[in-house]
Design a protein around this motif. Sequence first.
Motif, PDB file in Angstrom:
ATOM      1  N   LYS A  54      -4.841 -18.493  27.241  1.00  0.00           N
ATOM      2  CA  LYS A  54      -3.537 -18.141  26.675  1.00  0.00           C
ATOM      3  C   LYS A  54      -3.695 -17.598  25.265  1.00  0.00           C
ATOM      4  O   LYS A  54      -4.717 -17.802  24.613  1.00  0.00           O
ATOM      5  CB  LYS A  54      -2.608 -19.361  26.668  1.00  0.00           C
ATOM      6  CG  LYS A  54      -2.263 -19.865  28.066  1.00  0.00           C
ATOM      7  CD  LYS A  54      -1.213 -20.960  28.001  1.00  0.00           C
ATOM      8  CE  LYS A  54      -0.807 -21.410  29.394  1.00  0.00           C
ATOM      9  NZ  LYS A  54       0.235 -22.473  29.340  1.00  0.00           N
TER      10      LYS A  54
ATOM     11  N   ALA B  54      -4.406 -22.515  24.003  1.00  0.00           N
ATOM     12  CA  ALA B  54      -4.901 -23.154  25.212  1.00  0.00           C
ATOM     13  C   ALA B  54      -5.807 -22.171  25.958  1.00  0.00           C
ATOM     14  O   ALA B  54      -5.687 -20.951  25.777  1.00  0.00           O
ATOM     15  CB  ALA B  54      -3.740 -23.585  26.091  1.00  0.00           C
TER      16      ALA B  54
ATOM     17  N   ASN C 191       2.080 -34.569  25.361  1.00  0.00           N
ATOM     18  CA  ASN C 191       1.953 -34.403  26.800  1.00  0.00           C
ATOM     19  C   ASN C 191       0.822 -33.429  27.104  1.00  0.00           C
ATOM     20  O   ASN C 191       0.255 -32.804  26.201  1.00  0.00           O
ATOM     21  CB  ASN C 191       3.277 -33.957  27.415  1.00  0.00           C
ATOM     22  CG  ASN C 191       3.772 -32.653  26.833  1.00  0.00           C
ATOM     23  OD1 ASN C 191       3.100 -31.630  26.936  1.00  0.00           O
ATOM     24  ND2 ASN C 191       4.950 -32.670  26.219  1.00  0.00           N
TER      25      ASN C 191
ATOM     26  N   GLU D 200       0.713 -30.537  28.218  1.00  0.00           N
ATOM     27  CA  GLU D 200       0.926 -29.155  27.780  1.00  0.00           C
ATOM     28  C   GLU D 200       0.554 -28.935  26.318  1.00  0.00           C
ATOM     29  O   GLU D 200       0.440 -27.798  25.876  1.00  0.00           O
ATOM     30  CB  GLU D 200       2.379 -28.747  28.011  1.00  0.00           C
ATOM     31  CG  GLU D 200       2.754 -28.630  29.480  1.00  0.00           C
ATOM     32  CD  GLU D 200       4.203 -28.188  29.663  1.00  0.00           C
ATOM     33  OE1 GLU D 200       4.563 -27.825  30.794  1.00  0.00           O
ATOM     34  OE2 GLU D 200       4.962 -28.228  28.678  1.00  0.00           O
ATOM     35  N   ASP D 201       0.368 -30.003  25.580  1.00  0.00           N
ATOM     36  CA  ASP D 201      -0.033 -29.884  24.179  1.00  0.00           C
ATOM     37  C   ASP D 201      -1.543 -29.733  24.021  1.00  0.00           C
ATOM     38  O   ASP D 201      -2.030 -29.532  22.911  1.00  0.00           O
ATOM     39  CB  ASP D 201       0.440 -31.104  23.394  1.00  0.00           C
ATOM     40  CG  ASP D 201       1.954 -31.221  23.352  1.00  0.00           C
ATOM     41  OD1 ASP D 201       2.460 -32.351  23.530  1.00  0.00           O
ATOM     42  OD2 ASP D 201       2.621 -30.192  23.143  1.00  0.00           O
TER      43      ASP D 201
ATOM     44  N   SER E 131      -3.161 -37.113  31.120  1.00  0.00           N
ATOM     45  CA  SER E 131      -1.925 -37.574  31.786  1.00  0.00           C
ATOM     46  C   SER E 131      -2.191 -38.772  32.671  1.00  0.00           C
ATOM     47  O   SER E 131      -3.319 -39.185  32.854  1.00  0.00           O
ATOM     48  CB  SER E 131      -1.338 -36.427  32.609  1.00  0.00           C
ATOM     49  OG  SER E 131      -2.292 -35.950  33.532  1.00  0.00           O
TER      50      SER E 131
END
Length: 128
Positions: free
Chosen positions: A43, A40, A87, A89-90, A128
Amino acid sequence: QVQLVESGGGLVQAGGSLRLSCTASGRAFSSYVMGWFRQAPGKERQIVAAISWSASSTYYADIVKGRFTISRDNAKNTVYLQMNNLNAEDTAVYYCAVRDTYYSDHSYYTGTGEYDYWGQGTQVTVSS
């Protein structure tokens, strides 16, 4: 030399599914350990799932357990990552990776430094 080509990424709504594919060319695919990683923005690249050459051993990061499934088809030189219940976060760039191994090695590997070849990555975006 091994070349890896990923496909299947895209934009999906939260709760949806995607299936990533990674096809390898080069040496005998069946002697490879395969892994899926993701990165990501801002990260580090992290392991998502891994599978031994024989498919007898698999690994999943805790955050994807129960939602993602890794599989491989050695006849097609392809590894898959089925991703369900996605979601936000993926959201990341997903990379497949290959590690040369021996037929006596039924292990999976989880470190980025343990893999020899990498694909170019495919973007997965979950809204989302």
